[in-house]
Design an enzyme around this catalytic site. Sequence first.
Site: not given
Length: 813
Positions: A663, A706
Site C-alpha cells: 500500500s 490511514k
Amino acid sequence: MAPKTLPEPLAADQLSLRIDPGSLGFETTDELAPLDDWPGQDRALGAIRMAAGMAHPDFNVFVLGNPGSGRHSAARALLRDAADAKSVPNDWVYVNNFDAPHKPIALELPPGKALALRDAMQSLVDELANDIPAIFESDDYQTKRRNIEQTLSETHEEAMNALVEKARARGVAILRTPMGFGVAALRDGEVLTPDDYDKLPEDEQEEIDAAVAEIQDELEAVLKEVPRQQKEHRRQVEELNAMMAEEGVDAAIAELRRDFDGLEKVQTYLRAVRRDMIENAALFLVREESAQAGAFPVATTKHYQKPQFGRYMVNVMVAHDVANGERAPVVEEDLPTLANLIGRIEHATENGALVTNFTMIRAGALQRANGGYLILDARQVLAEPFAWDALKRCLRTGEISIFSAVERFSLVSTVSLEPDPIPLKTRVVLVGERRLYYLLAALDPEFGTLFKIEADFDDRIERNEATTGTYARLIAGMAARAGTRAVAAAAVARMLMESTRMADDSERLSLDISGIADLLREADHWAAADGAETIAPAHVDRAVAEAEHRAGRLRALSQEAITRDTVLIDTDGGRVGQINALSVVQIGKTRFGRPARVTARVRVGSGKLVDIEREAELGGPLHSKGVMILSGYLATHYAPDLPMSLWASIVFEQSYGGVDGDSASAAELFALLSALSGLEIDQSFAVTGSVNQMGDVQPIGGVNEKIEGFFDICAARGLTGRQGVLIPAANVKHLALRQRVVDAVESGAFRILPIGTIGAGIALLTGAEAGARGAAGTYPEGSVNARVEARLTEYAEARRAFVARANSKEGGA
C-alpha cells in the site's frame, strides 16, 4: 500519462454514509417487527439446512466465517428446528456381561425405556433381597433341608452300626479316639492288651489278626463313603437352594420380562440375569453389619446400592424423556476433550489398585447427540489431544468406541474394560474460521470425505433500501433480546453508518452481528446514564468514542511520538525525495493509522533499486514485490533505448519493526520521482495506494484509519487548509470517516483527493505538470517526466563515459 485537469478534493458528503432518519419509516425500533433471522446469509443457512436434513452419512458440515457473524447461533437455531421434525432416537444402556465382565454389553432400547429398565432392575434386586432370605428361612425350606441332612446322618449311622455289630461278632471292637477310629481285639468283652495278646497261642493270634484286618478294611470302606455322602449332601442342598431360589427369581422377574416383551436383546439379558441370580442366590443372604450406634439414626441403604448387587445394575448412557415432548438432541460441547467427546471409563482405588466395572462407564457428547446433532468448535477440537482423531474414527466407522489416552500409550497397567461400541448416527457440525477450514481441506485427506458440506458465512451485505430496512429490524431484534431501550430512527441511521465503517465499504453493511450488538448495549448504557427513554445518536456516538478511547493508548503514544518530534514527520513545507506514507497498525482489536516518512536517494549505478527494508530483513514479500514493480515502471517509462544506469535506495525512516504490504508503493514511487526530478514534494500531503507497472494507482485496505491517522497529526499541529491525503480513486466508495474529519473537510481545513494514476499524484504533490510523451517521443519541457528522463539519460551517459575511460586506461596499460 498526466491528466488534463487535476483531481478535485472530495466533498464532505462523499466521506461518510448519510441516511435521512425520516426515510427509514419509523420513529423507534419498537414499531418494527424484530428480525430473528440472519440477513445476507442465505448461502450458509441453506447449506446448514441441507446438512440437517440429509439422510445419508458423511454429510457433516463445517460452518466457516469470521467470529461475530452469528455462526454458532445460526447453526444452533437451525438444528433445533430440524431436531423438532425428527423422531426421538433410542436409549442406550450398558449392562454386565456375566460370561465376560470386562466386555460390557450395550443395549438399545426404545425412547424412554432406559430409565424404566434401570428402575425395574433396582426394584427386582430390592424385591429379591427381601424375598430370598424369607424363602430360605421358611418352614418349608428348613424341613427339606433337615430331611437332606437327616438322610445323610442316618445313612452314615446305619453303615457304622452294622459294622460295629459285625465287629463284635468277630471279637473286634471299633474305638473312637482323638485321632479318629481304631480297631482292637476283644476277650471276654474287654479290649485285649498287648501282653495278653502275646500269651495267646499262635493260631489264635492269627485268627484275631485276620478278624482285625477284615474289620479294618471294612471301616476304611465306610469312612471313604463319608466324602461322597457329604458331596451328595451338598449337591442336594444346592439343588434345593436353586429350586427355592428359582421359584423366587422366576416369580419376581416374570413381570419385568413382560414389560420388555418383544425386545430380544433385553430378554437375552434378563435370561442371563435369571441364571446368575439363581447360581449366586447366596449374594442375597449376606447379612448387613450392624448399624453404627449414635445419637442420630443412620439411613438404611437401599439393597441395590450394596456392592454385591452392582452386577445387576443398569448403567444408563442416554435416556430421552418422551413424556415431556423431548425431540432429537442438539448437543453443543464447549470442552471437547477426548473423554468429553467419546465418553470415558472411570476407575476407583481398591486395596491400592485401580479397578473398574461397567457401572463406571460415562457418556460423552457423541453418545448424548446420537440420533441428533452435535455442534463443536473446530479450534477447540483440534487443540485437544486425540480428540480430532477420535472424532474422525467414529465418523468413519459409524460407531462410538470408548478408549483413553492412557490406554492408547499403555502408560498405566490396570484393569480396564472393552465396552461394546455403540452405532453412531449423528450429524456433526464444526464451527470455525475460514483459515482452519482451508488448512484442514489441504492437509487432512479424510476431512473432505467426512465433512462434505461447507456453510460459508458472508462478512458483508450490499447496502440498499431493502437491506437497510432489514438491518433496522435486525437492530430491533437485538434490542428486544438484550432488553435495551428502543432505538430512535436517527440512532439506527448512525448505527448503519458505523456498520459501513466496520465493513470498510460505504456501499456495504457489516454482518458482524456481535460487534453491532455490543455497540447497541454500550449505547444503551450511556442512554441510561443520561436518563433517556430511547437510544439517541448521541448515545451511539458516545459508545463509539468511549470504545476508541479505551483502546487508544497505543494510538496516543504513536501520535505523541510524532507531535514531540521523536518520530520525524513533516506536515508542511517541501522536501526532495521525501514523502509521508500511511500505514495501519493492528494489535489485537486496536487498529489505527500512522504516517511514516519514506525517503529515496539516487545516483549513477548499474540499474539497481535497493529496498533497504528487504536488505535489513524487515520487509515482507508483498512489500518487496511493490518495490520491484517500481523498477519495471522506471524501465518502461523513461529512456527505454538506454540501459538503466540508476542506483536508488528507498527506506521507511525510523521503522524498527517489520514492513509488509504494497500500500506504500505509490508513495515510494513518488519519492523516487522527486529524487530523480529534483522537485520538492509538498509535505502537507500524505499518500496511500499501491501501483502497477502501468502507473495505475490501485485500492488498498484500511483507508479510513490511514486518513484519520494523518488528520489527527495535522490537527494536533494546527490545520492549515493545505493539508490532505491522496487516496486511490477506487477507495472513495470505502470511505466511512469519523465526523471530525468530515467537519474539517466541510470547512475547507483539510482535503482528501482521489487519484487514479501516478501522473495525477505527482502533479498534485509537486505542483508541476507530470507530462505526457508527445508525437516526437519526448516529454514536455519542464514537466516531471521530462526531468526524470533527463536525469536517467545523464546517468546513462555518465556511466558510458566512465566505462570508456576505464577501458582506455586498461588499453594504455
